[in-house]
Design an enzyme around this catalytic site. Structure first.
Site, short mmCIF file in Angstrom:
data_model
loop_
_atom_site.label_atom_id
_atom_site.label_comp_id
_atom_site.label_asym_id
_atom_site.label_seq_id
_atom_site.Cartn_x
_atom_site.Cartn_y
_atom_site.Cartn_z
N ASP A 47 3.77 3.88 6.35
CA ASP A 47 3.09 3.62 7.62
C ASP A 47 4.01 3.06 8.69
O ASP A 47 5.10 2.54 8.41
CB ASP A 47 1.98 2.59 7.41
CG ASP A 47 2.52 1.16 7.27
OD1 ASP A 47 3.45 0.96 6.45
OD2 ASP A 47 2.07 0.27 7.99
N LYS B 186 17.06 3.82 0.88
CA LYS B 186 17.92 3.66 2.07
C LYS B 186 19.10 2.80 1.66
O LYS B 186 19.15 1.60 1.95
CB LYS B 186 17.13 2.96 3.18
CG LYS B 186 16.04 3.77 3.83
CD LYS B 186 15.42 2.95 4.95
CE LYS B 186 14.49 3.76 5.81
NZ LYS B 186 13.81 2.88 6.80
N ARG C 72 -0.16 7.03 7.31
CA ARG C 72 -0.08 7.07 5.84
C ARG C 72 -0.63 8.38 5.28
O ARG C 72 -0.23 8.82 4.22
CB ARG C 72 -0.87 5.92 5.22
CG ARG C 72 -0.29 4.54 5.43
CD ARG C 72 -0.96 3.55 4.48
NE ARG C 72 -0.80 2.15 4.88
CZ ARG C 72 0.26 1.40 4.57
NH1 ARG C 72 1.24 1.90 3.88
NH2 ARG C 72 0.33 0.14 4.97
N LYS D 10 0.82 -1.20 0.00
CA LYS D 10 0.00 0.00 0.00
C LYS D 10 0.86 1.26 0.00
O LYS D 10 0.39 2.34 -0.33
CB LYS D 10 -0.90 0.02 1.26
CG LYS D 10 -1.93 -1.08 1.29
CD LYS D 10 -2.78 -0.92 2.57
CE LYS D 10 -2.67 -2.15 3.38
NZ LYS D 10 -3.40 -2.13 4.65
N ASP E 108 7.55 2.64 -2.59
CA ASP E 108 7.75 3.69 -1.59
C ASP E 108 9.20 3.76 -1.11
O ASP E 108 9.86 4.78 -1.26
CB ASP E 108 6.76 3.54 -0.41
CG ASP E 108 6.84 2.18 0.28
OD1 ASP E 108 7.59 1.29 -0.18
OD2 ASP E 108 6.16 2.01 1.30
N ASP F 220 14.85 -0.60 0.71
CA ASP F 220 15.61 -0.74 1.95
C ASP F 220 16.62 -1.89 1.78
O ASP F 220 17.68 -1.68 1.19
CB ASP F 220 14.61 -0.98 3.09
CG ASP F 220 15.24 -0.98 4.46
OD1 ASP F 220 16.39 -0.52 4.59
OD2 ASP F 220 14.60 -1.43 5.42
N LEU G 6 10.74 6.01 8.61
CA LEU G 6 10.00 7.13 8.05
C LEU G 6 8.51 6.81 7.90
O LEU G 6 8.16 5.67 7.55
CB LEU G 6 10.59 7.51 6.69
CG LEU G 6 12.09 7.83 6.70
CD1 LEU G 6 12.57 8.13 5.29
CD2 LEU G 6 12.40 8.99 7.63
P1 IMP Z 1 12.97 -4.12 1.51
O1 IMP Z 1 13.67 -3.27 0.50
O2 IMP Z 1 12.62 -5.50 1.00
O3 IMP Z 1 13.72 -4.17 2.81
O4 IMP Z 1 11.56 -3.56 1.87
C1 IMP Z 1 11.19 -2.30 1.66
C2 IMP Z 1 9.78 -2.17 2.24
O5 IMP Z 1 9.84 -2.12 3.66
C3 IMP Z 1 9.17 -0.88 1.79
O6 IMP Z 1 8.38 -1.09 0.65
C4 IMP Z 1 8.35 -0.46 2.98
O7 IMP Z 1 7.06 -1.00 2.86
C5 IMP Z 1 9.03 -1.08 4.16
N1 IMP Z 1 9.87 -0.08 4.84
C6 IMP Z 1 11.24 -0.06 4.90
N2 IMP Z 1 11.67 1.01 5.58
C7 IMP Z 1 10.56 1.69 5.96
C8 IMP Z 1 10.35 2.92 6.69
O8 IMP Z 1 11.27 3.63 7.13
N3 IMP Z 1 9.05 3.31 6.86
C9 IMP Z 1 8.01 2.59 6.38
N4 IMP Z 1 8.16 1.44 5.69
C10 IMP Z 1 9.42 0.99 5.49
MG MG Z 2 6.14 -1.27 0.67
#
Ligand code: IMP
Ligand code: MG
Length: 173
Positions: free
Chosen positions: A157, A129, A163, A40, A98, A101, A151
């Site tokens: 969220d 990130k 959100r 979302k 969004d 990470d 964040l």
């Molecule tokens: P990754 O890159 O697989 O670790 O996942 C990224 C997802 O984790 C993003 O799409 C977000 O939904 C969630 N996420 C990671 N960091 C944050 C944050 O600081 N705030 C909110 N959601 C986050």
């Molecule tokens: Mg996400």
């Protein structure tokens, strides 16, 4: 009480979204583009970005993913809760996410979409990130690079709250 420290206000976000929309419009001007938003978290970013794109032809679709405990565990299990409905074969695909990470979610989604034989797959993220990357993926279009912290706001969220905030904040629990 959790504390919300301002990171980007709505004007700063709008300027960054404008910049990225200009790059994408110039790169895809003559393309047959399918923009795929990741639910979302990307819903507000997706709405603002797509309204600023100036491309020949654009379709919009969404996926929803759920990830389990992958921040601390290397298995990185990800479930596809909602798949795309549009046929992307031979089309240029732009994923709109969004936050990038660890990269595990994006890596999974790219592999999933590449099985449908699109012409290309690139990614646009609101926030990158970079320092926490674990999977070998990157985004071609980035609005903002964030160093640390959790964040919220502008679609992002914490346990489904925040959100709706128009700006982006660092949440201090
Ligand atoms: P990754 O890159 O697989 O670790 O996942 C990224 C997802 O984790 C993003 O799409 C977000 O939904 C969630 N996420 C990671 N960091 C944050 C944050 O600081 N705030 C909110 N959601 C986050
Ligand atoms: Mg996400």
């Amino acid at each position: 009480m959790p504390e919300l420290l301002p990171v980007l206000d709505r004007d700063a976000i709008a300027r960054k979204v404008d910049d990225v929309a200009r790059q994408i419009s110039s790169d895809y001007r003559n393309a047959d583009l399918v923009v795929i938003g990741v639910l979302k978290g990307a819903f507000i970013f997706m709405a603002d970005l797509t309204r600023r794109l100036d491309v020949n032809r654009m379709a919009i679709d969404f996926v929803q993913l759920a990830s389990y405990g992958h921040k601390s565990d290397s298995s990185g299990k990800i479930d596809l809760l909602k798949d795309i409905e549009i046929d992307i074969r031979g089309k240029d695909v732009l994923i709109v996410e969004d936050i990038l990470d660890t990269g595990l979610t994006l890596k999974y989604l790219k592999q999933h979409l590449l099985r449908r034989h699109p012409l290309s797959v690139k990614t646009c993220v609101l926030i990158d990130k970079k320092e926490r990357r674990r999977a070998d993926v990157n985004a071609e279009y980035v609005c903002h690079i964030a160093a640390e912290g959790f964040l919220v706001g502008y679609g992002l969220d914490y346990a489904e709250s925040y959100r709706n905030l128009p700006g982006i904040f660092n949440l201090k629990l």
